[in-house]
Design a protein around this motif. Structure first.
Motif, PDB file in Angstrom:
ATOM      1  N   LYS A  14      38.361 -52.528 -11.895  1.00  0.00           N
ATOM      2  CA  LYS A  14      38.989 -53.722 -10.980  1.00  0.00           C
ATOM      3  C   LYS A  14      38.152 -55.190 -11.489  1.00  0.00           C
ATOM      4  O   LYS A  14      38.469 -56.243 -11.224  1.00  0.00           O
ATOM      5  CB  LYS A  14      38.652 -53.639  -9.553  1.00  0.00           C
ATOM      6  N   HIS A  15      37.199 -54.979 -12.248  1.00  0.00           N
ATOM      7  CA  HIS A  15      36.526 -56.216 -12.829  1.00  0.00           C
ATOM      8  C   HIS A  15      37.565 -57.024 -13.775  1.00  0.00           C
ATOM      9  O   HIS A  15      38.252 -56.502 -14.481  1.00  0.00           O
ATOM     10  CB  HIS A  15      35.217 -55.796 -13.706  1.00  0.00           C
ATOM     11  N   PRO A  16      37.401 -58.487 -13.698  1.00  0.00           N
ATOM     12  CA  PRO A  16      38.161 -59.251 -14.655  1.00  0.00           C
ATOM     13  C   PRO A  16      38.159 -58.885 -16.259  1.00  0.00           C
ATOM     14  O   PRO A  16      38.832 -59.180 -16.819  1.00  0.00           O
ATOM     15  CB  PRO A  16      37.878 -60.516 -14.425  1.00  0.00           C
ATOM     16  N   LEU A  17      36.891 -58.474 -16.564  1.00  0.00           N
ATOM     17  CA  LEU A  17      36.929 -58.256 -18.078  1.00  0.00           C
ATOM     18  C   LEU A  17      37.387 -57.020 -18.305  1.00  0.00           C
ATOM     19  O   LEU A  17      37.737 -56.701 -19.708  1.00  0.00           O
ATOM     20  CB  LEU A  17      35.373 -58.070 -18.346  1.00  0.00           C
ATOM     21  N   ALA A  18      37.782 -56.188 -17.730  1.00  0.00           N
ATOM     22  CA  ALA A  18      38.639 -54.763 -17.689  1.00  0.00           C
ATOM     23  C   ALA A  18      39.983 -55.117 -18.460  1.00  0.00           C
ATOM     24  O   ALA A  18      40.571 -54.087 -18.967  1.00  0.00           O
ATOM     25  CB  ALA A  18      38.607 -53.825 -16.446  1.00  0.00           C
ATOM     26  N   SER A  19      40.459 -56.194 -18.179  1.00  0.00           N
ATOM     27  CA  SER A  19      41.948 -56.711 -18.778  1.00  0.00           C
ATOM     28  C   SER A  19      41.803 -57.206 -20.018  1.00  0.00           C
ATOM     29  O   SER A  19      42.940 -57.276 -20.600  1.00  0.00           O
ATOM     30  CB  SER A  19      42.559 -57.489 -17.779  1.00  0.00           C
ATOM     31  N   ARG A  20      40.716 -57.323 -20.580  1.00  0.00           N
ATOM     32  CA  ARG A  20      40.547 -57.665 -22.095  1.00  0.00           C
ATOM     33  C   ARG A  20      40.309 -56.833 -23.139  1.00  0.00           C
ATOM     34  O   ARG A  20      39.460 -55.749 -22.953  1.00  0.00           O
ATOM     35  CB  ARG A  20      39.186 -58.771 -22.007  1.00  0.00           C
ATOM     36  N   SER A  21      41.259 -56.836 -24.053  1.00  0.00           N
ATOM     37  CA  SER A  21      40.975 -56.050 -25.214  1.00  0.00           C
ATOM     38  C   SER A  21      40.194 -56.377 -26.330  1.00  0.00           C
ATOM     39  O   SER A  21      40.002 -55.530 -26.934  1.00  0.00           O
ATOM     40  CB  SER A  21      42.598 -55.742 -25.790  1.00  0.00           C
ATOM     41  N   ARG A  22      39.782 -57.682 -26.150  1.00  0.00           N
ATOM     42  CA  ARG A  22      38.727 -58.039 -27.225  1.00  0.00           C
ATOM     43  C   ARG A  22      37.991 -58.983 -26.687  1.00  0.00           C
ATOM     44  O   ARG A  22      38.132 -59.861 -25.649  1.00  0.00           O
ATOM     45  CB  ARG A  22      39.862 -59.030 -28.192  1.00  0.00           C
ATOM     46  N   LEU A  23      36.615 -58.699 -26.857  1.00  0.00           N
ATOM     47  CA  LEU A  23      35.508 -59.515 -26.426  1.00  0.00           C
ATOM     48  C   LEU A  23      34.429 -59.491 -27.436  1.00  0.00           C
ATOM     49  O   LEU A  23      34.356 -58.832 -28.222  1.00  0.00           O
ATOM     50  CB  LEU A  23      34.808 -58.841 -25.086  1.00  0.00           C
ATOM     51  N   LYS A  24      33.793 -60.829 -27.202  1.00  0.00           N
ATOM     52  CA  LYS A  24      32.438 -60.700 -28.074  1.00  0.00           C
ATOM     53  C   LYS A  24      31.298 -60.707 -27.104  1.00  0.00           C
ATOM     54  O   LYS A  24      31.555 -61.119 -26.049  1.00  0.00           O
ATOM     55  CB  LYS A  24      32.445 -62.200 -28.758  1.00  0.00           C
ATOM     56  N   TRP A  25      30.335 -60.518 -27.677  1.00  0.00           N
ATOM     57  CA  TRP A  25      29.057 -60.493 -26.785  1.00  0.00           C
ATOM     58  C   TRP A  25      28.630 -61.896 -26.164  1.00  0.00           C
ATOM     59  O   TRP A  25      28.259 -62.043 -24.958  1.00  0.00           O
ATOM     60  CB  TRP A  25      27.828 -60.000 -27.443  1.00  0.00           C
ATOM     61  N   GLN A  26      29.211 -62.974 -26.746  1.00  0.00           N
ATOM     62  CA  GLN A  26      28.987 -64.233 -26.386  1.00  0.00           C
ATOM     63  C   GLN A  26      29.762 -64.569 -25.064  1.00  0.00           C
ATOM     64  O   GLN A  26      29.437 -65.530 -24.331  1.00  0.00           O
ATOM     65  CB  GLN A  26      29.366 -65.275 -27.401  1.00  0.00           C
ATOM     66  N   ASP A  27      30.961 -63.887 -25.032  1.00  0.00           N
ATOM     67  CA  ASP A  27      31.789 -63.822 -23.726  1.00  0.00           C
ATOM     68  C   ASP A  27      31.251 -63.449 -22.476  1.00  0.00           C
ATOM     69  O   ASP A  27      31.489 -63.673 -21.268  1.00  0.00           O
ATOM     70  CB  ASP A  27      33.240 -63.023 -24.167  1.00  0.00           C
ATOM     71  N   LEU A  28      29.956 -62.574 -22.663  1.00  0.00           N
ATOM     72  CA  LEU A  28      29.200 -62.223 -21.486  1.00  0.00           C
ATOM     73  C   LEU A  28      28.064 -63.102 -21.083  1.00  0.00           C
ATOM     74  O   LEU A  28      27.271 -62.648 -20.087  1.00  0.00           O
ATOM     75  CB  LEU A  28      28.835 -60.610 -22.052  1.00  0.00           C
ATOM     76  N   LEU A  29      28.055 -64.028 -21.760  1.00  0.00           N
ATOM     77  CA  LEU A  29      26.696 -64.908 -21.251  1.00  0.00           C
ATOM     78  C   LEU A  29      26.436 -65.259 -19.625  1.00  0.00           C
ATOM     79  O   LEU A  29      25.409 -65.527 -19.283  1.00  0.00           O
ATOM     80  CB  LEU A  29      26.594 -66.204 -22.208  1.00  0.00           C
ATOM     81  N   ASN A  30      27.473 -65.462 -19.033  1.00  0.00           N
ATOM     82  CA  ASN A  30      27.761 -65.904 -17.706  1.00  0.00           C
ATOM     83  C   ASN A  30      27.796 -64.890 -16.709  1.00  0.00           C
ATOM     84  O   ASN A  30      28.221 -64.861 -15.463  1.00  0.00           O
ATOM     85  CB  ASN A  30      28.472 -67.055 -17.460  1.00  0.00           C
ATOM     86  N   GLU A  31      28.046 -63.798 -17.206  1.00  0.00           N
ATOM     87  CA  GLU A  31      28.050 -62.393 -16.416  1.00  0.00           C
ATOM     88  C   GLU A  31      26.909 -61.790 -15.747  1.00  0.00           C
ATOM     89  O   GLU A  31      25.773 -61.967 -16.346  1.00  0.00           O
ATOM     90  CB  GLU A  31      28.853 -61.222 -17.087  1.00  0.00           C
ATOM     91  N   GLU A  32      27.098 -61.132 -14.722  1.00  0.00           N
ATOM     92  CA  GLU A  32      26.046 -60.559 -14.138  1.00  0.00           C
ATOM     93  C   GLU A  32      25.748 -59.068 -14.762  1.00  0.00           C
ATOM     94  O   GLU A  32      26.892 -58.411 -14.629  1.00  0.00           O
ATOM     95  CB  GLU A  32      26.090 -60.209 -12.489  1.00  0.00           C
ATOM     96  N   PHE A  33      24.522 -58.554 -14.457  1.00  0.00           N
ATOM     97  CA  PHE A  33      24.376 -57.300 -15.276  1.00  0.00           C
ATOM     98  C   PHE A  33      23.461 -56.342 -14.364  1.00  0.00           C
ATOM     99  O   PHE A  33      22.680 -57.030 -13.476  1.00  0.00           O
ATOM    100  CB  PHE A  33      23.286 -57.149 -16.459  1.00  0.00           C
ATOM    101  N   VAL A  34      23.638 -55.077 -14.329  1.00  0.00           N
ATOM    102  CA  VAL A  34      23.184 -54.149 -13.492  1.00  0.00           C
ATOM    103  C   VAL A  34      22.137 -53.353 -14.611  1.00  0.00           C
ATOM    104  O   VAL A  34      22.776 -52.617 -15.469  1.00  0.00           O
ATOM    105  CB  VAL A  34      23.983 -53.264 -12.779  1.00  0.00           C
ATOM    106  N   PHE A  35      20.784 -53.456 -14.446  1.00  0.00           N
ATOM    107  CA  PHE A  35      20.243 -52.974 -15.739  1.00  0.00           C
ATOM    108  C   PHE A  35      19.145 -51.762 -14.692  1.00  0.00           C
ATOM    109  O   PHE A  35      19.208 -51.500 -13.737  1.00  0.00           O
ATOM    110  CB  PHE A  35      19.191 -53.915 -16.053  1.00  0.00           C
ATOM    111  N   TYR A  36      18.583 -51.123 -15.725  1.00  0.00           N
ATOM    112  CA  TYR A  36      17.670 -49.918 -15.485  1.00  0.00           C
ATOM    113  C   TYR A  36      16.201 -50.700 -15.306  1.00  0.00           C
ATOM    114  O   TYR A  36      16.029 -51.795 -15.625  1.00  0.00           O
ATOM    115  CB  TYR A  36      17.679 -48.857 -16.398  1.00  0.00           C
TER     116      TYR A  36
END
Length: 132
Positions: A14-36
Motif C-alpha cells: 500500500k506504500h506509494p513506492l510500491a507503484s513505482r517500477s523504477r527507482l534509484k537509491w537517491q529517490d529514497l532520501l526523504n523516506e522513513e526506514f525501519v532498521f534493526y
C-alpha cells in the motif's frame, strides 16, 4: 558456503513506492526506514554493503527493532522501508527495484576435522541448502 541469501529493501504493497517500477537509491532520501538494532547481523550486512557501494545517504530511521518479525510487521503497517531476507518476503510486501540496495550474505558450515561422526549431518545440510 552452503547458502546465499539476499537482503532486500521492501515496503508495504500500500506504500506509494510500491507503484513505482523504477527507482534509484537517491529517490529514497526523504523516506522513513525501519532498521534493526545496530548489532544485528542483518544490519551489519546492510551497512557493509552500502559502504562498499559508496552509498552514504542520511537514513531517516523511525525505528530500530530486534526481530525480523517486528520489522516485517512494521513495514506491513506502512511505517517505512525495511530490509529483509528474500526468504521472508510475503504477499503483503513489495520489493523495491533498487539493485544498489540489495545485499548478499553467505552462510557457512564449519566443524572440527576430528569429528567424522558429524560428516553425515554436514552432508545433509549441504544437500538441503542446494534445494533451497
Amino acid at each position: 558456503d552452503f547458502l546465499k541469501d539476499e537482503i532486500l529493501p521492501v515496503v508495504s504493497r500500500k506504500h506509494p513506492l510500491a507503484s513505482r517500477s523504477r527507482l534509484k537509491w537517491q529517490d529514497l532520501l526523504n523516506e522513513e526506514f525501519v532498521f534493526y538494532h545496530p548489532y544485528s547481523a542483518i544490519q551489519k550486512t546492510i551497512e557493509e554493503h552500502l559502504n562498499n557501494q559508496g552509498i552514504r545517504f542520511p537514513f531517516r530511521v523511525t525505528m530500530e527493532l530486534r526481530s525480523v518479525d517486528a520489522v516485517i510487521r512494521s513495514v506491513e503497517a506502512g511505517l517505512g522501508i525495511g530490509f529483509i531476507s528474500r526468504r521472508s518476503v510475503n504477499k503483503s510486501l513489495f520489493v523495491l527495484p533498487v539493485k544498489e540496495l540489495v545485499a548478499v550474505r553467505n552462510f557457512h558450515l564449519s566443524w572440527r576435522r576430528g569429528r567424522p561422526g558429524l560428516l553425515p549431518v554436514v552432508e545433509t545440510i549441504l544437500e538441503s541448502g542446494r534445494n533451497l
